[in-house]
Design an enzyme around this catalytic site. Structure first.
Site, PDB file in Angstrom:
ATOM      1  N   ASP A  83       0.885  -1.307   0.042  1.00 37.07           N
ATOM      2  CA  ASP A  83      -0.006   0.008   0.012  1.00 37.07           C
ATOM      3  C   ASP A  83       0.856   1.390   0.116  1.00 37.07           C
ATOM      4  OD1 ASP A  83      -2.439   1.400   0.215  1.00 37.07           O
ATOM      5  OD2 ASP A  83      -2.263   1.522   2.386  1.00 37.07           O
ATOM      6  N   GLY A 206      -8.676   6.333   3.237  1.00 33.60           N
ATOM      7  CA  GLY A 206      -8.842   7.376   4.341  1.00 33.60           C
ATOM      8  C   GLY A 206     -10.315   6.930   4.420  1.00 33.60           C
ATOM      9  N   ASN A 227     -10.394   0.945   1.950  1.00 39.09           N
ATOM     10  CA  ASN A 227      -9.279   0.601   2.840  1.00 39.09           C
ATOM     11  C   ASN A 227      -9.406   1.256   4.065  1.00 39.09           C
ATOM     12  OD1 ASN A 227      -7.920   0.135   0.093  1.00 39.09           O
ATOM     13  ND2 ASN A 227      -6.390   1.317   0.521  1.00 39.09           N
ATOM     14  N   THR A 230      -6.584   3.133  10.427  1.00 37.08           N
ATOM     15  CA  THR A 230      -6.852   4.070  11.610  1.00 37.08           C
ATOM     16  C   THR A 230      -7.707   3.261  12.598  1.00 37.08           C
ATOM     17  OG1 THR A 230      -5.637   5.936  10.551  1.00 37.08           O
ATOM     18  CG2 THR A 230      -6.969   6.204  12.528  1.00 37.08           C
TER      19      THR A 230
END
Length: 286
Positions: A83, A206, A227, A230
């Protein structure tokens, strides 16, 4: 189900209007958690190692083969993806190790330079049977030209895909990398317009910044590969912190890392449902 081609997961999902979860690996426990969650969901999944994660480990030499081993032992189709690679050398290393896809990020370059660099990497990867994702439109949350308000132009995106031959395109539609709140406002009309203009699957980066209903709507409007990093890191860390806080004398890392792994696996299962992920048949490539 052994390691499979990324295209054998993403392409059928794009045709059927389903989402594919692409979740980032930092430690081995992340890879194990993601696969366990995908197995519980009965859905395929993509394990992603970013250039930053590779740097943390001193390269791909250890974390790459370990992640590939977890993928090969899975009971559902699993692909392994590099990535946000900006280094040609790292891309070449991932291809040699057996990664099934790479995301080459030359988006900081002017358009023509991005196009030429991406086309060269795509030719190298395709010669080895490796699927390629690229980025256009400066997804927010990074330094330099990246800006949270950036949007991908559909005509430019279609021309870029035609010129480079990439297999998927990450587009800017309102998310931003590394968000810790889930309040990003996605441009669903733009997603639909991009889906109609671009002949390859679309990728949402994000995605940790988008709420569940926004992620489902993004898939419904034409997004395929989604994706997340976090958000899952937060789930993992919260569970580990709870165990550590409950026993200040604890020194056995298995206790708190295991708790993080279990929590993350459960969230992966839940998110795959949010993304309308569906098991697909895939041909093993390794």
């Amino acid at each position: 189900m052994p390691l499979v081609s990324t295209g054998d997961i993403v392409a059928p999902a794009a045709r059927a209007g389903h989402g594919v979860g692409a979740f980032n690996v930092i430690q081995l426990e992340h890879a194990q958690a993601i696969v366990a969650g995908a197995e519980a969901a009965g859905a395929p999944v993509i394990l992603q190692i970013s250039e930053n994660a590779a740097r943390y480990h001193g390269g791909l030499q250890a974390i790459g083969p370990a992640t590939l081993a977890v993928a090969r032992g899975a009971r559902v189709p699993v692909a392994v993806h590099l990535d946000h690679a900006t280094s040609d050398a790292l891309v070449h290393e991932a291809v040699e190790l057996g990664f099934t896809s790479v995301m080459y990020d030359a988006s900081v370059l002017p358009y023509e330079e991005n196009l030429l660099a991406t086309a060269a990497i795509t030719a190298h990867c395709h010669a080895a049977g490796v699927w390629v994702e690229a980025e256009l439109g400066e997804v927010g949350g990074k330094d330099g030209v990246h800006a949270p308000g950036a949007r991908t132009d559909p005509a430019e995106a279609a021309a870029f895909v035609a010129a480079t031959g990439v297999d998927a395109l990450a587009v800017a539609v309102g998310t931003s990398h590394a968000m810790r709140t889930r309040d990003a406002v996605l441009d669903f009309h733009l997603i639909r317009t991009l889906r109609e203009a671009v002949p390859v699957p679309l990728v949402l980066h994000g995605s940790s910044g988008a709420a569940d209903d926004a992620l489902t709507a993004a898939v419904d409007h034409g997004m395929t590969k989604v994706n997340l990093a976090t958000h899952l890191n937060r789930v993992f860390t919260t569970a580990a912190r709870e165990v550590l806080d409950s026993d200040p004398s604890l020194v056995d890392t298995r206790r708190y890392l295991g708790a993080g792994r279990t929590a993350m696996a459960g969230e992966v299962t839940r998110l795959l449902g949010v993304l309308r992920a569906q098991a697909v048949s895939a041909t093993p490539v390794r």
